[in-house]
Design a protein around this motif. Structure first.
Motif, PDB file in Angstrom:
ATOM      1  N   GLU A   5      34.155  51.849 -19.874  1.00 53.38           N
ATOM      2  CA  GLU A   5      34.706  51.045 -18.761  1.00 53.38           C
ATOM      3  C   GLU A   5      33.572  50.596 -17.831  1.00 53.38           C
ATOM      4  O   GLU A   5      33.541  49.465 -17.356  1.00 53.38           O
ATOM      5  CB  GLU A   5      35.687  51.888 -17.933  1.00 53.38           C
ATOM      6  N   THR A   6      32.633  51.518 -17.596  1.00 57.87           N
ATOM      7  CA  THR A   6      31.491  51.174 -16.733  1.00 57.87           C
ATOM      8  C   THR A   6      30.658  50.075 -17.392  1.00 57.87           C
ATOM      9  O   THR A   6      30.230  49.121 -16.738  1.00 57.87           O
ATOM     10  CB  THR A   6      30.617  52.435 -16.470  1.00 57.87           C
ATOM     11  N   ALA A   7      30.460  50.204 -18.695  1.00 62.78           N
ATOM     12  CA  ALA A   7      29.674  49.204 -19.423  1.00 62.78           C
ATOM     13  C   ALA A   7      30.335  47.829 -19.330  1.00 62.78           C
ATOM     14  O   ALA A   7      29.655  46.812 -19.106  1.00 62.78           O
ATOM     15  CB  ALA A   7      29.534  49.616 -20.885  1.00 62.78           C
ATOM     16  N   ILE A   8      31.643  47.803 -19.487  1.00 64.05           N
ATOM     17  CA  ILE A   8      32.354  46.517 -19.436  1.00 64.05           C
ATOM     18  C   ILE A   8      32.214  45.893 -18.045  1.00 64.05           C
ATOM     19  O   ILE A   8      32.019  44.686 -17.900  1.00 64.05           O
ATOM     20  CB  ILE A   8      33.820  46.690 -19.881  1.00 64.05           C
ATOM     21  N   LYS A   9      32.265  46.732 -17.031  1.00 62.63           N
ATOM     22  CA  LYS A   9      32.094  46.238 -15.654  1.00 62.63           C
ATOM     23  C   LYS A   9      30.664  45.700 -15.450  1.00 62.63           C
ATOM     24  O   LYS A   9      30.461  44.635 -14.863  1.00 62.63           O
ATOM     25  CB  LYS A   9      32.389  47.385 -14.670  1.00 62.63           C
ATOM     26  N   VAL A  10      29.681  46.461 -15.977  1.00 68.12           N
ATOM     27  CA  VAL A  10      28.283  46.018 -15.858  1.00 68.12           C
ATOM     28  C   VAL A  10      28.124  44.662 -16.541  1.00 68.12           C
ATOM     29  O   VAL A  10      27.516  43.727 -16.000  1.00 68.12           O
ATOM     30  CB  VAL A  10      27.317  47.066 -16.477  1.00 68.12           C
ATOM     31  N   GLU A  11      28.716  44.552 -17.716  1.00 70.88           N
ATOM     32  CA  GLU A  11      28.617  43.275 -18.443  1.00 70.88           C
ATOM     33  C   GLU A  11      29.220  42.138 -17.615  1.00 70.88           C
ATOM     34  O   GLU A  11      28.637  41.056 -17.514  1.00 70.88           O
ATOM     35  CB  GLU A  11      29.327  43.387 -19.799  1.00 70.88           C
ATOM     36  N   GLU A  12      30.379  42.410 -17.009  1.00 67.30           N
ATOM     37  CA  GLU A  12      31.065  41.381 -16.216  1.00 67.30           C
ATOM     38  C   GLU A  12      30.156  40.889 -15.074  1.00 67.30           C
ATOM     39  O   GLU A  12      30.005  39.687 -14.853  1.00 67.30           O
ATOM     40  CB  GLU A  12      32.328  42.047 -15.654  1.00 67.30           C
ATOM     41  N   SER A  41      30.681  55.399 -12.625  1.00 66.19           N
ATOM     42  CA  SER A  41      32.034  54.852 -12.808  1.00 66.19           C
ATOM     43  C   SER A  41      32.018  53.353 -12.502  1.00 66.19           C
ATOM     44  O   SER A  41      31.109  52.863 -11.811  1.00 66.19           O
ATOM     45  CB  SER A  41      33.021  55.574 -11.889  1.00 66.19           C
ATOM     46  N   PRO A  42      33.051  52.628 -12.986  1.00 67.18           N
ATOM     47  CA  PRO A  42      33.053  51.163 -12.800  1.00 67.18           C
ATOM     48  C   PRO A  42      32.941  50.748 -11.336  1.00 67.18           C
ATOM     49  O   PRO A  42      32.312  49.737 -11.019  1.00 67.18           O
ATOM     50  CB  PRO A  42      34.399  50.727 -13.383  1.00 67.18           C
ATOM     51  N   GLU A  43      33.490  51.566 -10.437  1.00 67.02           N
ATOM     52  CA  GLU A  43      33.469  51.188  -9.010  1.00 67.02           C
ATOM     53  C   GLU A  43      32.042  51.131  -8.454  1.00 67.02           C
ATOM     54  O   GLU A  43      31.781  50.430  -7.477  1.00 67.02           O
ATOM     55  CB  GLU A  43      34.255  52.193  -8.137  1.00 67.02           C
ATOM     56  N   PHE A  55      27.286  53.831 -27.738  1.00 68.87           N
ATOM     57  CA  PHE A  55      28.651  54.382 -27.713  1.00 68.87           C
ATOM     58  C   PHE A  55      29.089  54.823 -29.095  1.00 68.87           C
ATOM     59  O   PHE A  55      29.736  55.849 -29.271  1.00 68.87           O
ATOM     60  CB  PHE A  55      29.649  53.344 -27.204  1.00 68.87           C
ATOM     61  N   ALA A  56      28.747  53.969 -30.065  1.00 70.68           N
ATOM     62  CA  ALA A  56      29.117  54.300 -31.444  1.00 70.68           C
ATOM     63  C   ALA A  56      28.463  55.630 -31.813  1.00 70.68           C
ATOM     64  O   ALA A  56      29.104  56.528 -32.361  1.00 70.68           O
ATOM     65  CB  ALA A  56      28.659  53.193 -32.378  1.00 70.68           C
ATOM     66  N   TYR A  57      27.181  55.778 -31.473  1.00 69.55           N
ATOM     67  CA  TYR A  57      26.465  56.998 -31.842  1.00 69.55           C
ATOM     68  C   TYR A  57      26.996  58.208 -31.080  1.00 69.55           C
ATOM     69  O   TYR A  57      27.168  59.287 -31.638  1.00 69.55           O
ATOM     70  CB  TYR A  57      24.960  56.842 -31.566  1.00 69.55           C
ATOM     71  N   LYS A  58      27.275  57.998 -29.809  1.00 68.09           N
ATOM     72  CA  LYS A  58      27.778  59.107 -28.981  1.00 68.09           C
ATOM     73  C   LYS A  58      29.118  59.608 -29.515  1.00 68.09           C
ATOM     74  O   LYS A  58      29.360  60.805 -29.615  1.00 68.09           O
ATOM     75  CB  LYS A  58      27.951  58.609 -27.535  1.00 68.09           C
ATOM     76  N   LYS A 112      35.100  50.162 -27.845  1.00 65.61           N
ATOM     77  CA  LYS A 112      36.349  50.250 -27.089  1.00 65.61           C
ATOM     78  C   LYS A 112      37.365  51.126 -27.822  1.00 65.61           C
ATOM     79  O   LYS A 112      38.048  51.938 -27.231  1.00 65.61           O
ATOM     80  CB  LYS A 112      36.922  48.841 -26.875  1.00 65.61           C
ATOM     81  N   ASN A 113      37.431  50.953 -29.155  1.00 66.36           N
ATOM     82  CA  ASN A 113      38.425  51.705 -29.928  1.00 66.36           C
ATOM     83  C   ASN A 113      38.046  53.154 -30.110  1.00 66.36           C
ATOM     84  O   ASN A 113      38.897  54.030 -30.183  1.00 66.36           O
ATOM     85  CB  ASN A 113      38.599  51.075 -31.324  1.00 66.36           C
ATOM     86  N   LEU A 114      36.743  53.385 -30.196  1.00 72.46           N
ATOM     87  CA  LEU A 114      36.254  54.718 -30.543  1.00 72.46           C
ATOM     88  C   LEU A 114      36.259  55.712 -29.409  1.00 72.46           C
ATOM     89  O   LEU A 114      36.394  56.908 -29.622  1.00 72.46           O
ATOM     90  CB  LEU A 114      34.768  54.584 -30.914  1.00 72.46           C
ATOM     91  N   ALA A 115      36.070  55.162 -28.204  1.00 71.83           N
ATOM     92  CA  ALA A 115      35.743  56.025 -27.083  1.00 71.83           C
ATOM     93  C   ALA A 115      36.741  57.159 -26.901  1.00 71.83           C
ATOM     94  O   ALA A 115      37.941  56.936 -26.778  1.00 71.83           O
ATOM     95  CB  ALA A 115      35.687  55.162 -25.827  1.00 71.83           C
ATOM     96  N   GLY A 116      36.214  58.373 -26.896  1.00 75.70           N
ATOM     97  CA  GLY A 116      37.030  59.524 -26.563  1.00 75.70           C
ATOM     98  C   GLY A 116      37.109  59.614 -25.042  1.00 75.70           C
ATOM     99  O   GLY A 116      36.681  58.697 -24.339  1.00 75.70           O
ATOM    100  N   LYS A 117      37.631  60.754 -24.547  1.00 73.98           N
ATOM    101  CA  LYS A 117      37.824  60.897 -23.097  1.00 73.98           C
ATOM    102  C   LYS A 117      36.520  60.723 -22.329  1.00 73.98           C
ATOM    103  O   LYS A 117      36.432  59.960 -21.381  1.00 73.98           O
ATOM    104  CB  LYS A 117      38.393  62.278 -22.817  1.00 73.98           C
ATOM    105  N   GLU A 118      35.490  61.441 -22.823  1.00 73.27           N
ATOM    106  CA  GLU A 118      34.221  61.456 -22.099  1.00 73.27           C
ATOM    107  C   GLU A 118      33.579  60.074 -22.110  1.00 73.27           C
ATOM    108  O   GLU A 118      33.045  59.603 -21.105  1.00 73.27           O
ATOM    109  CB  GLU A 118      33.289  62.479 -22.746  1.00 73.27           C
ATOM    110  N   GLU A 119      33.685  59.419 -23.286  1.00 72.07           N
ATOM    111  CA  GLU A 119      32.998  58.127 -23.394  1.00 72.07           C
ATOM    112  C   GLU A 119      33.778  56.981 -22.753  1.00 72.07           C
ATOM    113  O   GLU A 119      33.192  55.957 -22.431  1.00 72.07           O
ATOM    114  CB  GLU A 119      32.746  57.751 -24.860  1.00 72.07           C
ATOM    115  N   SER A 120      35.112  57.144 -22.602  1.00 67.29           N
ATOM    116  CA  SER A 120      35.864  55.961 -22.184  1.00 67.29           C
ATOM    117  C   SER A 120      35.448  55.524 -20.775  1.00 67.29           C
ATOM    118  O   SER A 120      35.453  54.345 -20.466  1.00 67.29           O
ATOM    119  CB  SER A 120      37.368  56.161 -22.312  1.00 67.29           C
ATOM    120  N   LYS A 121      35.065  56.486 -19.928  1.00 65.60           N
ATOM    121  CA  LYS A 121      34.600  56.106 -18.593  1.00 65.60           C
ATOM    122  C   LYS A 121      33.281  55.325 -18.699  1.00 65.60           C
ATOM    123  O   LYS A 121      33.065  54.347 -17.979  1.00 65.60           O
ATOM    124  CB  LYS A 121      34.378  57.354 -17.753  1.00 65.60           C
ATOM    125  N   LEU A 122      32.442  55.754 -19.631  1.00 61.21           N
ATOM    126  CA  LEU A 122      31.174  55.048 -19.839  1.00 61.21           C
ATOM    127  C   LEU A 122      31.438  53.631 -20.344  1.00 61.21           C
ATOM    128  O   LEU A 122      30.793  52.672 -19.918  1.00 61.21           O
ATOM    129  CB  LEU A 122      30.310  55.783 -20.871  1.00 61.21           C
TER     130      LEU A 122
END
Ligand SMILES: CC(C)(COP(=O)(O)OP(=O)(O)OC[C@H]1O[C@@H](n2cnc3c(N)ncnc32)[C@H](O)[C@@H]1OP(=O)(O)O)[C@@H](O)C(=O)NCCC(=O)NCCS
Length: 385
Positions: free
Chosen positions: A298-305, A245-247, A326-329, A286-296
């Motif tokens: 968010e984590t990716a965006i935090k890692v990038e930051e 998770s992002p935290e 993400f696109a593939y998942k 960002k647009n595609l992410a379903g429930k399962e992927e959206s946490k991933l």
């Protein structure tokens, strides 16, 4: 600079800064994060083109008119079909094998089905035709192996569908929705060529000996597989799942940086700015992410930051592999098919470069700077320790 008996040689570790060929296919401006295919920015290709059109453009140098594209697409559809022998063969592959190994084996088998003439007898036409066959059939191989290892029936292509959509059909057994097909087509376009990357270079080397196109593409697949190249996208998803998770991202990344570990999906030999392909895929992710992927995501965006804050000053930014997973998942592709999908896209570049280099061919034969001993005495066996 190193010295050998016959003269002085430059040494560039990892061939950094060395030009190995002349090519008009794609160009990376690493300082400004720009990629063009034959003069057209990747963003324009992504928005307007299709994989079939981009492939034609890369192989033959002009944007096809309607007839050229129709003829090309029809020809590629003919080549997609798996032979009955290929199907039997794939059914017997070890189920636990990596799909990249399956892919190499399939291309090798394909080359044995229609053996190309010996090197110097190959015409450019025949070489190109076999290249087109490989481009068309790779997705069929990937889908067939995935179905076989899961105990499912192997499907033949549906020729009413374009290249990317047909792959999803052959993989999942049903026609994909428009959005999934579009995203995969986009990912195929974005990965189709990328200058003198490691796998493309390896196809040049094999092809430069006047070996056949099947052997060259097998070399490319083997080179792409490594985690420093195409294998990075699989690892990115695994890393994000591990972070959870992002935290948790701050502790994980700072520890990795402290321990001098590489963060997968970051850094590039040529880009010292944001990879333009990653930018495009990030928006989709960002647009595609379903429930399962959206946490991933968010984590990716935090890692990038965190990475931007810590290492962007060293020229380390997200590369295409950071967001492609993400696109593939999101469209139901298993993680270990991410790299094969990269191969299915990059094969257009590999084939294009091999065709281009055939016309300026010279065998690759660099040197190694020998740093071992000289004038060593041969010790007979019974006098050795
Ligand atoms: C792509 C890659 C292989 C390029 O390698 P390269 O040009 O040989 O660069 P180097 O490995 O020499 O790295 C140069 C510096 O940047 C650092 N660096 C490079 N990529 C890094 C990453 N992903 N995470 C953290 N640090 C990284 C290195 O530690 C090195 O730092 P140093 O000079 O303090 O020792 C490399 O960036 C990498 O391994 N990235 C991760 C794998 C990946 O995402 N590959 C897909 C590429 S599209």
């Amino acid at each position: 600079m190193g010295k050998e008996p016959s003269g002085e040689f430059e040494y560039s570790r990892g061939l950094e800064g060395v030009s190995a060929a002349i090519s008009a296919m794609s160009r990376i401006d690493g300082d400004d994060g720009i990629l063009i295919y034959r003069g057209i920015p990747i963003e324009i290709m992504a928005e307007n083109s299709t994989f079939e059109e981009a492939t034609y453009f890369l192989l033959f140098g002009n944007l096809p008119n309607k007839k050229e594209l129709d003829d090309f697409t029809t020809e590629m559809k003919e080549y997609r079909k798996l032979t009955s022998e290929e199907i039997e063969w794939i059914k017997n592959f070890p189920k636990g094998g990596h799909p990249m190994d399956a892919l190499k084996t399939c291309v090798s088998y394909m080359g044995m089905e229609e053996p190309p003439p010996p090197g110097e007898k190959q015409t450019l036409r025949g070489f190109t035709k076999n290249g087109k066959k490989i481009i068309a059939r790779l997705p069929s191989f990937v889908a067939a192996f995935d179905r076989a290892r899961n105990g499912k029936e192997i499907l033949q292509p549906d020729n009413s569908l374009p290249h990317a959509a047909n792959f999803l059909y052959m993989l999942h057994g049903e026609k994909p929705d428009e959005e999934s097909a579009k995203i995969l087509d986009l990912a195929f376009i974005l990965h189709a060529d990328h200058g003198m990357n490691a796998s493309t270079f390896s196809t040049y080397v094999t092809s430069s000996t006047l070996s056949d196109i099947y052997s060259s593409i097998i070399t490319g697949i083997g080179t792409l597989r490594g985690p420093l190249h195409g294998g990075a996208n699989e690892r990115v998803v695994a890393m994000l799942q591990q972070i959870g998770s992002p935290e948790n991202a701050e502790d994980y990344i700072m520890k990795a940086i402290k321990e001098h570990k590489k963060i997968m999906g970051f850094g590039h030999r040529v880009y010292k700015a944001y990879d333009p392909r990653a930018k495009i895929l990030k928006d989709y992710a960002k647009n595609l992410a379903g429930k399962e992927e959206s946490k991933l995501v968010e984590t990716a965006i935090k890692v990038e930051e965190i990475m931007m804050r810590e290492v962007s000053k060293k020229g380390i930014f997200p590369n295409v592999d950071f967001y492609s997973g993400f696109a593939y998942k999101a469209i139901g592709i298993p993680t270990d098919l991410f790299t094969p999908i990269f191969a299915v896209s990059r094969v257009s570049g590999w084939v294009g470069h091999c065709i281009e280099y055939r016309q300026q061919n010279r065998i690759f034969r660099p040197r190694a700077i020998y740093n071992g001993p000289i004038d060593v005495e041969y010790t007979p066996m019974d006098e050795r320790e």
